[in-house]
Every structure is written in structure tokens, then in C-alpha cells.
Write a protein that holds these residues in place. Structure first.
Motif, PDB file in Angstrom:
ATOM      1  N   CYS A 194       0.816  -1.217   0.000  1.00 49.73           N
ATOM      2  CA  CYS A 194       0.000   0.000   0.000  1.00 49.73           C
ATOM      3  C   CYS A 194       0.849   1.267   0.000  1.00 49.73           C
ATOM      4  CB  CYS A 194      -0.935  -0.001   1.214  1.00 49.73           C
ATOM      5  SG  CYS A 194      -2.022   1.443   1.295  1.00 49.73           S
ATOM      6  N   LEU A 195       0.476   2.194  -0.886  1.00 48.67           N
ATOM      7  CA  LEU A 195       1.172   3.483  -1.001  1.00 48.67           C
ATOM      8  C   LEU A 195       0.504   4.582  -0.186  1.00 48.67           C
ATOM      9  CD1 LEU A 195       1.649   3.478  -4.889  1.00 48.67           C
ATOM     10  CD2 LEU A 195       3.313   2.779  -3.158  1.00 48.67           C
ATOM     11  N   GLY A 196      -0.691   4.281   0.352  1.00 49.15           N
ATOM     12  CA  GLY A 196      -1.422   5.285   1.123  1.00 49.15           C
ATOM     13  C   GLY A 196      -2.117   6.323   0.266  1.00 49.15           C
ATOM     14  N   CYS A 197      -2.346   6.019  -1.007  1.00 49.83           N
ATOM     15  CA  CYS A 197      -2.972   7.006  -1.911  1.00 49.83           C
ATOM     16  C   CYS A 197      -4.472   7.169  -1.656  1.00 49.83           C
ATOM     17  CB  CYS A 197      -2.732   6.623  -3.368  1.00 49.83           C
ATOM     18  SG  CYS A 197      -3.612   5.148  -3.944  1.00 49.83           S
ATOM     19  N   GLU A 198      -5.072   6.188  -1.004  1.00 51.56           N
ATOM     20  CA  GLU A 198      -6.492   6.183  -0.640  1.00 51.56           C
ATOM     21  C   GLU A 198      -7.441   6.210  -1.835  1.00 51.56           C
ATOM     22  OE1 GLU A 198      -7.654   8.665   2.631  1.00 51.56           O
ATOM     23  OE2 GLU A 198      -5.974   8.002   3.854  1.00 51.56           O
ATOM     24  N   SER A 199      -6.982   5.792  -2.999  1.00 44.34           N
ATOM     25  CA  SER A 199      -7.866   5.680  -4.166  1.00 44.34           C
ATOM     26  C   SER A 199      -8.989   4.695  -3.868  1.00 44.34           C
ATOM     27  CB  SER A 199      -7.084   5.196  -5.393  1.00 44.34           C
ATOM     28  OG  SER A 199      -6.149   6.154  -5.788  1.00 44.34           O
ATOM     29  N   CYS A 200      -8.663   3.633  -3.166  1.00 50.44           N
ATOM     30  CA  CYS A 200      -9.660   2.615  -2.828  1.00 50.44           C
ATOM     31  C   CYS A 200     -10.733   3.172  -1.899  1.00 50.44           C
ATOM     32  CB  CYS A 200      -8.994   1.402  -2.195  1.00 50.44           C
ATOM     33  SG  CYS A 200      -8.001   1.784  -0.729  1.00 50.44           S
ATOM     34  N   VAL A 201     -10.314   3.994  -0.956  1.00 48.12           N
ATOM     35  CA  VAL A 201     -11.257   4.605  -0.016  1.00 48.12           C
ATOM     36  C   VAL A 201     -12.235   5.495  -0.779  1.00 48.12           C
ATOM     37  CG1 VAL A 201     -11.487   6.162   1.958  1.00 48.12           C
ATOM     38  CG2 VAL A 201      -9.616   4.500   1.898  1.00 48.12           C
ATOM     39  N   GLU A 202     -11.712   6.243  -1.753  1.00 45.33           N
ATOM     40  CA  GLU A 202     -12.536   7.167  -2.529  1.00 45.33           C
ATOM     41  C   GLU A 202     -13.577   6.453  -3.388  1.00 45.33           C
ATOM     42  OE1 GLU A 202      -9.950   9.847  -4.660  1.00 45.33           O
ATOM     43  OE2 GLU A 202      -8.819  10.288  -2.833  1.00 45.33           O
ATOM     44  N   VAL A 203     -13.229   5.286  -3.955  1.00 38.08           N
ATOM     45  CA  VAL A 203     -14.179   4.589  -4.835  1.00 38.08           C
ATOM     46  C   VAL A 203     -15.122   3.651  -4.091  1.00 38.08           C
ATOM     47  CG1 VAL A 203     -12.693   4.723  -6.860  1.00 38.08           C
ATOM     48  CG2 VAL A 203     -12.626   2.679  -5.410  1.00 38.08           C
ATOM     49  N   CYS A 204     -14.838   3.385  -2.822  1.00 39.30           N
ATOM     50  CA  CYS A 204     -15.680   2.454  -2.059  1.00 39.30           C
ATOM     51  C   CYS A 204     -16.944   3.161  -1.570  1.00 39.30           C
ATOM     52  CB  CYS A 204     -14.914   1.876  -0.872  1.00 39.30           C
ATOM     53  SG  CYS A 204     -15.876   0.661   0.045  1.00 39.30           S
ATOM     54  N   GLU A 205     -18.052   2.886  -2.258  1.00 40.84           N
ATOM     55  CA  GLU A 205     -19.311   3.530  -1.901  1.00 40.84           C
ATOM     56  C   GLU A 205     -19.870   3.021  -0.575  1.00 40.84           C
ATOM     57  OE1 GLU A 205     -22.026   3.377  -5.171  1.00 40.84           O
ATOM     58  OE2 GLU A 205     -20.648   4.424  -6.510  1.00 40.84           O
ATOM     59  N   ALA A 206     -19.397   1.861  -0.125  1.00 33.99           N
ATOM     60  CA  ALA A 206     -19.878   1.267   1.123  1.00 33.99           C
ATOM     61  C   ALA A 206     -19.081   1.733   2.338  1.00 33.99           C
ATOM     62  CB  ALA A 206     -19.825  -0.254   1.026  1.00 33.99           C
ATOM     63  N   ASP A 207     -18.054   2.557   2.115  1.00 34.24           N
ATOM     64  CA  ASP A 207     -17.174   3.001   3.211  1.00 34.24           C
ATOM     65  C   ASP A 207     -16.625   1.832   4.007  1.00 34.24           C
ATOM     66  OD1 ASP A 207     -17.412   5.753   2.640  1.00 34.24           O
ATOM     67  OD2 ASP A 207     -19.296   5.859   3.747  1.00 34.24           O
ATOM     68  N   ALA A 208     -16.202   0.786   3.299  1.00 30.51           N
ATOM     69  CA  ALA A 208     -15.741  -0.438   3.957  1.00 30.51           C
ATOM     70  C   ALA A 208     -14.231  -0.481   4.155  1.00 30.51           C
ATOM     71  CB  ALA A 208     -16.182  -1.654   3.136  1.00 30.51           C
ATOM     72  N   ILE A 209     -13.489   0.472   3.586  1.00 31.98           N
ATOM     73  CA  ILE A 209     -12.025   0.430   3.624  1.00 31.98           C
ATOM     74  C   ILE A 209     -11.470   1.544   4.515  1.00 31.98           C
ATOM     75  CG2 ILE A 209      -9.903   0.525   2.264  1.00 31.98           C
ATOM     76  CD1 ILE A 209     -11.633  -0.409  -0.135  1.00 31.98           C
ATOM     77  N   VAL A 210     -10.533   1.159   5.373  1.00 35.06           N
ATOM     78  CA  VAL A 210      -9.843   2.118   6.233  1.00 35.06           C
ATOM     79  C   VAL A 210      -8.341   1.935   6.013  1.00 35.06           C
ATOM     80  CG1 VAL A 210      -9.377   2.843   8.602  1.00 35.06           C
ATOM     81  CG2 VAL A 210     -11.662   2.099   7.953  1.00 35.06           C
ATOM     82  N   ILE A 211      -7.636   3.039   5.804  1.00 34.43           N
ATOM     83  CA  ILE A 211      -6.181   3.025   5.697  1.00 34.43           C
ATOM     84  C   ILE A 211      -5.616   3.897   6.799  1.00 34.43           C
ATOM     85  CG2 ILE A 211      -4.185   3.642   4.271  1.00 34.43           C
ATOM     86  CD1 ILE A 211      -5.864   3.076   1.830  1.00 34.43           C
ATOM     87  N   GLU A 212      -4.737   3.304   7.591  1.00 36.30           N
ATOM     88  CA  GLU A 212      -4.109   4.023   8.700  1.00 36.30           C
ATOM     89  C   GLU A 212      -2.602   3.941   8.570  1.00 36.30           C
ATOM     90  OE1 GLU A 212      -7.135   3.334  12.371  1.00 36.30           O
ATOM     91  OE2 GLU A 212      -6.054   1.571  11.676  1.00 36.30           O
ATOM     92  N   GLU A 213      -1.949   5.065   8.817  1.00 37.61           N
ATOM     93  CA  GLU A 213      -0.496   5.101   8.794  1.00 37.61           C
ATOM     94  C   GLU A 213       0.029   4.382  10.031  1.00 37.61           C
ATOM     95  OE1 GLU A 213       2.690   8.644   8.568  1.00 37.61           O
ATOM     96  OE2 GLU A 213       0.825   8.980   7.465  1.00 37.61           O
ATOM     97  N   MET A 214       1.045   3.558   9.839  1.00 36.49           N
ATOM     98  CA  MET A 214       1.622   2.819  10.975  1.00 36.49           C
ATOM     99  C   MET A 214       2.822   3.547  11.543  1.00 36.49           C
ATOM    100  SD  MET A 214       1.319  -1.205   9.956  1.00 36.49           S
ATOM    101  CE  MET A 214       2.445  -1.236   8.614  1.00 36.49           C
TER     102      MET A 214
END
Length: 62
Positions: A42-62
Motif C-alpha cells: 500500500c502506497l497510502g494514496c487512498e484511491s480505494c477509499v474514494e471509490v468504495c461507496e460502502a465506506d468499507a475500507i480504512v487506511i491508517e499510517e503505521m
């Protein structure tokens, strides 16, 4: 620095938009749901978060 990618399988509708949009192929479809099988890429670009209409994806910096 890395990212923790989680998918709420209760919310995931299985439309695979995250699989299609991810530039580094973090997600794979398993049993009709998105799974962050390659989360260490993961690059942390959050493209997946933006396209997920169900709000099912969370990306957190470690």
C-alpha cells in the motif's frame, strides 16, 4: 513508514472497485469480498477509499 489496510467485510458489497483502482494490487477478491492480500504494498494514496461507496475500507499510517 507503512500503512494498515482493513476491509469491513460486513460493509463490503463485493463490487471490486478497489481491486480495479489500486495502482499496486493491494486487494484480491475472496469469497465475494475484497481482501487486502498485499497490504504491505500500500502506497497510502487512498484511491480505494474514494471509490468504495460502502465506506468499507480504512487506511491508517503505521
Amino acid at each position: 513508514m507503512g500503512y494498515n489496510v482493513t476491509v469491513d467485510t460486513e460493509k463490503c458489497t463485493g463490487d471490486a472497485e478497489c481491486v480495479d483502482v489500486c495502482p499496486v494490487e493491494v486487494f484480491e477478491m475472496q469469497d465475494g469480498k475484497a481482501e487486502p492480500a498485499n497490504a504491505d504494498e500500500c502506497l497510502g494514496c487512498e484511491s480505494c477509499v474514494e471509490v468504495c461507496e460502502a465506506d468499507a475500507i480504512v487506511i491508517e499510517e503505521m
